[in-house]
Design a protein around this motif. Structure first.
Motif, PDB file in Angstrom:
ATOM      1  N   ALA A  19       0.834  -1.206   0.000  1.00 47.67           N
ATOM      2  CA  ALA A  19       0.000   0.000   0.000  1.00 47.67           C
ATOM      3  C   ALA A  19       0.867   1.253   0.000  1.00 47.67           C
ATOM      4  O   ALA A  19       0.560   2.229  -0.688  1.00 47.67           O
ATOM      5  CB  ALA A  19      -0.931  -0.003   1.204  1.00 47.67           C
ATOM      6  N   ARG A  22       2.528   1.669  -3.503  1.00 49.02           N
ATOM      7  CA  ARG A  22       1.554   2.043  -4.541  1.00 49.02           C
ATOM      8  C   ARG A  22       0.808   3.333  -4.211  1.00 49.02           C
ATOM      9  O   ARG A  22       0.005   3.794  -5.013  1.00 49.02           O
ATOM     10  CB  ARG A  22       0.558   0.905  -4.730  1.00 49.02           C
ATOM     11  CG  ARG A  22       1.220  -0.348  -5.271  1.00 49.02           C
ATOM     12  CD  ARG A  22       0.268  -1.498  -5.333  1.00 49.02           C
ATOM     13  NE  ARG A  22       0.970  -2.684  -5.825  1.00 49.02           N
ATOM     14  CZ  ARG A  22       0.512  -3.913  -5.693  1.00 49.02           C
ATOM     15  NH1 ARG A  22      -0.645  -4.133  -5.097  1.00 49.02           N
ATOM     16  NH2 ARG A  22       1.205  -4.927  -6.157  1.00 49.02           N
ATOM     17  N   HIS A  24      -1.550   3.805  -1.955  1.00 53.67           N
ATOM     18  CA  HIS A  24      -2.976   3.546  -1.801  1.00 53.67           C
ATOM     19  C   HIS A  24      -3.362   3.737  -0.338  1.00 53.67           C
ATOM     20  O   HIS A  24      -2.692   3.202   0.555  1.00 53.67           O
ATOM     21  CB  HIS A  24      -3.317   2.127  -2.235  1.00 53.67           C
ATOM     22  CG  HIS A  24      -3.233   1.910  -3.706  1.00 53.67           C
ATOM     23  ND1 HIS A  24      -3.346   0.675  -4.276  1.00 53.67           N
ATOM     24  CD2 HIS A  24      -3.061   2.769  -4.741  1.00 53.67           C
ATOM     25  CE1 HIS A  24      -3.237   0.771  -5.586  1.00 53.67           C
ATOM     26  NE2 HIS A  24      -3.059   2.034  -5.886  1.00 53.67           N
ATOM     27  N   GLU A  43      -3.032   7.343   5.127  1.00 50.19           N
ATOM     28  CA  GLU A  43      -2.149   7.332   3.971  1.00 50.19           C
ATOM     29  C   GLU A  43      -0.736   7.143   4.501  1.00 50.19           C
ATOM     30  O   GLU A  43      -0.181   8.023   5.143  1.00 50.19           O
ATOM     31  CB  GLU A  43      -2.292   8.638   3.196  1.00 50.19           C
ATOM     32  CG  GLU A  43      -3.698   8.808   2.650  1.00 50.19           C
ATOM     33  CD  GLU A  43      -3.908  10.103   1.895  1.00 50.19           C
ATOM     34  OE1 GLU A  43      -2.940  10.883   1.746  1.00 50.19           O
ATOM     35  OE2 GLU A  43      -5.032  10.323   1.443  1.00 50.19           O
ATOM     36  N   HIS A  81      -7.405   0.526  -0.391  1.00 51.67           N
ATOM     37  CA  HIS A  81      -8.189   1.127  -1.466  1.00 51.67           C
ATOM     38  C   HIS A  81      -7.347   1.256  -2.728  1.00 51.67           C
ATOM     39  O   HIS A  81      -6.122   1.231  -2.672  1.00 51.67           O
ATOM     40  CB  HIS A  81      -8.703   2.502  -1.028  1.00 51.67           C
ATOM     41  CG  HIS A  81      -9.512   2.435   0.230  1.00 51.67           C
ATOM     42  ND1 HIS A  81     -10.823   2.009   0.253  1.00 51.67           N
ATOM     43  CD2 HIS A  81      -9.177   2.710   1.517  1.00 51.67           C
ATOM     44  CE1 HIS A  81     -11.264   2.039   1.507  1.00 51.67           C
ATOM     45  NE2 HIS A  81     -10.291   2.447   2.287  1.00 51.67           N
ATOM     46  N   ARG A  82      -8.005   1.437  -3.840  1.00 53.36           N
ATOM     47  CA  ARG A  82      -7.298   1.588  -5.116  1.00 53.36           C
ATOM     48  C   ARG A  82      -7.190   3.044  -5.541  1.00 53.36           C
ATOM     49  O   ARG A  82      -6.716   3.329  -6.626  1.00 53.36           O
ATOM     50  CB  ARG A  82      -8.007   0.784  -6.193  1.00 53.36           C
ATOM     51  CG  ARG A  82      -7.944  -0.699  -5.921  1.00 53.36           C
ATOM     52  CD  ARG A  82      -8.582  -1.483  -7.014  1.00 53.36           C
ATOM     53  NE  ARG A  82      -8.556  -2.891  -6.669  1.00 53.36           N
ATOM     54  CZ  ARG A  82      -9.174  -3.825  -7.328  1.00 53.36           C
ATOM     55  NH1 ARG A  82      -9.882  -3.512  -8.395  1.00 53.36           N
ATOM     56  NH2 ARG A  82      -9.097  -5.081  -6.950  1.00 53.36           N
ATOM     57  N   THR A  83      -7.609   3.938  -4.699  1.00 54.65           N
ATOM     58  CA  THR A  83      -7.530   5.360  -5.020  1.00 54.65           C
ATOM     59  C   THR A  83      -6.154   5.904  -4.649  1.00 54.65           C
ATOM     60  O   THR A  83      -5.337   5.199  -4.069  1.00 54.65           O
ATOM     61  CB  THR A  83      -8.618   6.139  -4.256  1.00 54.65           C
ATOM     62  OG1 THR A  83      -8.438   5.917  -2.851  1.00 54.65           O
ATOM     63  CG2 THR A  83     -10.007   5.681  -4.662  1.00 54.65           C
TER      64      THR A  83
END
Length: 128
Positions: A19, A22, A24, A43, A81-83
């Motif tokens: 995470a 990336r 994410h 985050e 999450h993918r955001t």
């Protein structure tokens, strides 16, 4: 949603590293030091190990926008999450604040409370 009780610490840690790499956000169910449960979307900025051997996550809390520390062993469940990240993370190259010149209890307490906001002073480098 992944339950950490169904995973090894290594699996949870690997998911947090992915995470972070990336960028994410992660929603966690977290048990605070006082035993209360909280739900946070964070985050990740950094993953560290304390002198006591605890794995900690340094992350911006989307609710407050502040940099917080979360212990990996207190995360009960998480969703990656993918955001993309939306909170501006602090500059990691900023110099650390100096030790207070005065030794009053208030100055020492303020210094210690501010330690969480300082970047790490040393970086690990791979062994040759």
């Amino acid at each position: 949603m992944k339950l950490t009780k169904n995973q090894t610490t290594e699996q949870t840690l690997a998911a947090m590293y992915r995470a972070t790499a990336r960028r994410h956000p992660v929603t966690i169910t977290y048990i605070k030091a006082d035993g209360t449960e909280t739900l946070r979307t964070i985050e990740l900025a950094d993953i560290r190990t304390t002198k006591a051997g605890d794995i900690i996550l340094r992350a911006a809390d989307r609710q407050t926008g502040e940099l917080r520390t979360f212990r990996l062993d207190r995360i009960q469940a998480y969703t990656i999450h993918r955001t993309a990240y939306t909170v501006a993370l602090p500059e990691t190259g900023a110099p650390a604040r100096a030790l207070p010149a005065t030794s009053s209890p208030a100055a020492v307490v303020a210094y210690e409370l501010g330690r969480d906001d300082r970047p790490a002073r040393r970086q690990l480098t791979p062994a040759a």
